[in-house]
Design a protein around this motif. Structure first.
Motif, mmCIF file in Angstrom:
data_model
loop_
_atom_site.group_PDB
_atom_site.id
_atom_site.type_symbol
_atom_site.label_atom_id
_atom_site.label_comp_id
_atom_site.label_asym_id
_atom_site.label_seq_id
_atom_site.Cartn_x
_atom_site.Cartn_y
_atom_site.Cartn_z
ATOM 1 N N ALA A 34 -23.769 -18.834 -21.042
ATOM 2 C CA ALA A 34 -24.351 -17.982 -22.078
ATOM 3 C C ALA A 34 -25.513 -18.635 -22.818
ATOM 4 C CB ALA A 34 -23.268 -17.553 -23.074
ATOM 5 N N ASP A 35 -25.836 -19.868 -22.501
ATOM 6 C CA ASP A 35 -26.996 -20.537 -23.101
ATOM 7 C C ASP A 35 -28.260 -19.769 -22.699
ATOM 8 O OD1 ASP A 35 -29.172 -22.203 -23.744
ATOM 9 O OD2 ASP A 35 -28.076 -24.022 -23.211
ATOM 10 N N PRO A 36 -29.072 -19.325 -23.675
ATOM 11 C CA PRO A 36 -30.286 -18.573 -23.345
ATOM 12 C C PRO A 36 -31.252 -19.337 -22.447
ATOM 13 C CG PRO A 36 -29.867 -18.506 -25.717
ATOM 14 C CD PRO A 36 -28.875 -19.473 -25.119
ATOM 15 N N GLU A 37 -31.190 -20.659 -22.422
ATOM 16 C CA GLU A 37 -32.092 -21.456 -21.598
ATOM 17 C C GLU A 37 -31.539 -21.735 -20.205
ATOM 18 O OE1 GLU A 37 -33.559 -24.920 -23.632
ATOM 19 O OE2 GLU A 37 -33.896 -23.801 -25.472
ATOM 20 N N SER A 38 -30.299 -21.320 -19.951
ATOM 21 C CA SER A 38 -29.679 -21.530 -18.650
ATOM 22 C C SER A 38 -30.338 -20.630 -17.612
ATOM 23 C CB SER A 38 -28.188 -21.223 -18.736
ATOM 24 O OG SER A 38 -27.587 -21.367 -17.478
ATOM 25 N N LYS A 39 -30.429 -21.136 -16.393
ATOM 26 C CA LYS A 39 -31.057 -20.370 -15.321
ATOM 27 C C LYS A 39 -30.043 -20.110 -14.212
ATOM 28 C CE LYS A 39 -35.641 -22.149 -16.153
ATOM 29 N NZ LYS A 39 -35.774 -23.360 -16.873
ATOM 30 N N GLY A 40 -29.810 -18.849 -13.899
ATOM 31 C CA GLY A 40 -28.966 -18.492 -12.771
ATOM 32 C C GLY A 40 -27.484 -18.691 -13.020
ATOM 33 N N THR A 41 -26.737 -18.724 -11.929
ATOM 34 C CA THR A 41 -25.294 -18.907 -11.976
ATOM 35 C C THR A 41 -24.929 -20.159 -11.197
ATOM 36 O OG1 THR A 41 -24.907 -17.614 -9.972
ATOM 37 C CG2 THR A 41 -24.900 -16.404 -12.061
ATOM 38 N N PHE A 42 -23.696 -20.573 -11.330
ATOM 39 C CA PHE A 42 -23.206 -21.726 -10.578
ATOM 40 C C PHE A 42 -21.710 -21.562 -10.388
ATOM 41 C CE2 PHE A 42 -23.471 -22.606 -15.037
ATOM 42 C CZ PHE A 42 -22.243 -23.131 -15.350
ATOM 43 N N LYS A 43 -21.119 -22.422 -9.583
ATOM 44 C CA LYS A 43 -19.694 -22.341 -9.277
ATOM 45 C C LYS A 43 -18.913 -23.370 -10.094
ATOM 46 C CE LYS A 43 -20.146 -19.575 -5.632
ATOM 47 N NZ LYS A 43 -19.461 -18.396 -5.297
ATOM 48 N N VAL A 44 -17.738 -22.956 -10.539
ATOM 49 C CA VAL A 44 -16.761 -23.876 -11.112
ATOM 50 C C VAL A 44 -15.560 -23.826 -10.180
ATOM 51 C CG1 VAL A 44 -15.188 -24.344 -13.039
ATOM 52 C CG2 VAL A 44 -17.524 -23.588 -13.498
ATOM 53 N N LYS A 45 -15.119 -24.985 -9.741
ATOM 54 C CA LYS A 45 -13.961 -25.062 -8.854
ATOM 55 C C LYS A 45 -12.691 -25.176 -9.679
ATOM 56 C CE LYS A 45 -16.484 -27.080 -5.024
ATOM 57 N NZ LYS A 45 -16.698 -28.275 -4.212
ATOM 58 N N LEU A 46 -11.660 -24.479 -9.220
ATOM 59 C CA LEU A 46 -10.342 -24.509 -9.853
ATOM 60 C C LEU A 46 -9.348 -24.988 -8.815
ATOM 61 C CD1 LEU A 46 -10.700 -20.988 -11.411
ATOM 62 C CD2 LEU A 46 -10.540 -23.092 -12.733
ATOM 63 N N THR A 47 -8.386 -25.778 -9.238
ATOM 64 C CA THR A 47 -7.360 -26.257 -8.318
ATOM 65 C C THR A 47 -6.012 -25.697 -8.729
ATOM 66 O OG1 THR A 47 -7.044 -28.266 -9.620
ATOM 67 C CG2 THR A 47 -8.603 -28.393 -7.802
ATOM 68 N N GLY A 48 -5.183 -25.446 -7.736
ATOM 69 C CA GLY A 48 -3.851 -24.948 -8.030
ATOM 70 C C GLY A 48 -3.117 -24.586 -6.757
ATOM 71 N N PRO A 49 -1.805 -24.442 -6.853
ATOM 72 C CA PRO A 49 -1.014 -24.113 -5.669
ATOM 73 C C PRO A 49 -1.198 -22.663 -5.206
ATOM 74 C CG PRO A 49 0.386 -24.243 -7.603
ATOM 75 C CD PRO A 49 -0.981 -24.675 -8.027
ATOM 76 N N VAL A 50 -1.631 -21.793 -6.129
ATOM 77 C CA VAL A 50 -1.880 -20.385 -5.804
ATOM 78 C C VAL A 50 -3.211 -19.969 -6.421
ATOM 79 C CG1 VAL A 50 0.577 -19.777 -5.660
ATOM 80 C CG2 VAL A 50 -0.626 -19.561 -7.837
ATOM 81 N N GLN A 51 -3.720 -18.826 -5.976
ATOM 82 C CA GLN A 51 -5.003 -18.326 -6.479
ATOM 83 C C GLN A 51 -4.920 -18.050 -7.977
ATOM 84 O OE1 GLN A 51 -6.678 -15.139 -4.232
ATOM 85 N NE2 GLN A 51 -8.164 -14.616 -5.813
ATOM 86 N N PRO A 52 -5.834 -18.629 -8.763
ATOM 87 C CA PRO A 52 -5.843 -18.363 -10.210
ATOM 88 C C PRO A 52 -6.142 -16.885 -10.490
ATOM 89 C CG PRO A 52 -7.261 -20.228 -9.667
ATOM 90 C CD PRO A 52 -6.872 -19.578 -8.379
ATOM 91 N N ILE A 53 -5.596 -16.402 -11.588
ATOM 92 C CA ILE A 53 -5.827 -15.031 -12.025
ATOM 93 C C ILE A 53 -6.924 -15.056 -13.095
ATOM 94 C CG2 ILE A 53 -4.812 -12.991 -13.107
ATOM 95 C CD1 ILE A 53 -3.388 -13.564 -10.540
ATOM 96 N N VAL A 54 -7.987 -14.294 -12.872
ATOM 97 C CA VAL A 54 -9.074 -14.203 -13.849
ATOM 98 C C VAL A 54 -8.693 -13.145 -14.878
ATOM 99 C CG1 VAL A 54 -11.502 -13.581 -14.158
ATOM 100 C CG2 VAL A 54 -10.798 -14.906 -12.173
ATOM 101 N N PRO A 55 -8.884 -13.437 -16.168
ATOM 102 C CA PRO A 55 -8.594 -12.428 -17.198
ATOM 103 C C PRO A 55 -9.427 -11.168 -16.974
ATOM 104 C CG PRO A 55 -9.096 -14.567 -18.180
ATOM 105 C CD PRO A 55 -9.407 -14.678 -16.723
ATOM 106 N N GLU A 56 -8.971 -10.074 -17.558
ATOM 107 C CA GLU A 56 -9.701 -8.807 -17.470
ATOM 108 C C GLU A 56 -10.951 -8.851 -18.363
ATOM 109 O OE1 GLU A 56 -8.980 -5.859 -15.772
ATOM 110 O OE2 GLU A 56 -7.453 -7.012 -14.704
ATOM 111 N N ALA A 57 -12.003 -8.174 -17.926
ATOM 112 C CA ALA A 57 -13.204 -8.052 -18.752
ATOM 113 C C ALA A 57 -12.910 -7.099 -19.902
ATOM 114 C CB ALA A 57 -14.367 -7.520 -17.919
ATOM 115 N N PRO A 58 -13.416 -7.395 -21.103
ATOM 116 C CA PRO A 58 -13.241 -6.458 -22.221
ATOM 117 C C PRO A 58 -13.871 -5.105 -21.869
ATOM 118 C CG PRO A 58 -14.137 -8.554 -22.987
ATOM 119 C CD PRO A 58 -14.168 -8.589 -21.490
#
Length: 141
Positions: A59-83
Motif C-alpha cells: 500500500a506504499d504509494p511509492e511501491s511499484k507493482g506486485t510481488f510474492k510472499v511465500k507461506l509455509t504450512g502443512p496445508v494450504q493457508p486460507i486467505v481472509p475474505e475481502a471486505p
C-alpha cells in the motif's frame, strides 16, 4: 559470519502502509524435482512444510507493482475474505522473514519474503492499520 539465513522482521517495518493480497494462494513449484508432466510442490528447507505463495500489493504509494510472499504450512493457508466492495484483501503477515539475494538476471540486490501465517489486517480507529509509521508516531508522543 554469525548472520545466516533469513532476517526476522516485523510486519510494520516491511509494510508501513499495509498490504493487500491480490488473488488466491498458489502452491510453489519445486523446480528441481518437477518435470513438465509432473508438478511437485516445494517444501521449506528448514521445516519440511509445503510452500505456498500469494501475490501482494504494497500500500506504499511509492511501491511499484506486485510481488510474492511465500507461506509455509502443512496445508494450504486460507486467505481472509475481502471486505464488501473491496477487490483486494487487507492482510498482515506473522513470522515474516526477509532473505536478501543477488538477482542473477540484473546483478542487483533483491529480497524474498516468507511468512509463517497470514491474517486479516488489524484496523483500529479511523480505518488506519497499526503499522510501523503509526507506532513510531505513538512512540514519539
Amino acid at each position: 559470519m554469525a548472520v545466516r539465513g533469513p532476517f526476522k522482521v516485523s510486519f510494520g517495518d516491511v509494510f508501513p502502509f499495509g498490504a493487500f493480497i491480490k488473488g488466491g494462494v498458489e502452491p510453489v513449484r519445486d523446480f528441481d524435482r518437477s518435470t513438465p508432466e509432473n508438478f511437485v510442490q516445494a517444501r521449506d528447507k528448514d521445516t519440511g512444510e509445503l510452500v505456498w505463495a500469494v501475490e501482494v500489493l504494497d500500500a506504499d504509494p511509492e511501491s511499484k507493482g506486485t510481488f510474492k510472499v511465500k507461506l509455509t504450512g502443512p496445508v494450504q493457508p486460507i486467505v481472509p475474505e475481502a471486505p464488501a466492495g473491496f477487490p483486494f484483501v487487507p492482510v498482515e503477515f506473522d513470522g515474516l522473514a526477509v532473505t536478501p539475494y543477488v538477482n542473477s538476471g540484473t546483478g542487483r540486490l533483491a529480497y524474498s519474503l516468507k511468512a509463517a501465517a497470514v491474517r486479516p489486517a488489524n484496523f483500529k480507529g479511523g480505518g488506519a492499520s497499526r503499522t510501523g509509521k503509526d507506532n513510531a508516531a505513538k512512540d514519539a508522543a
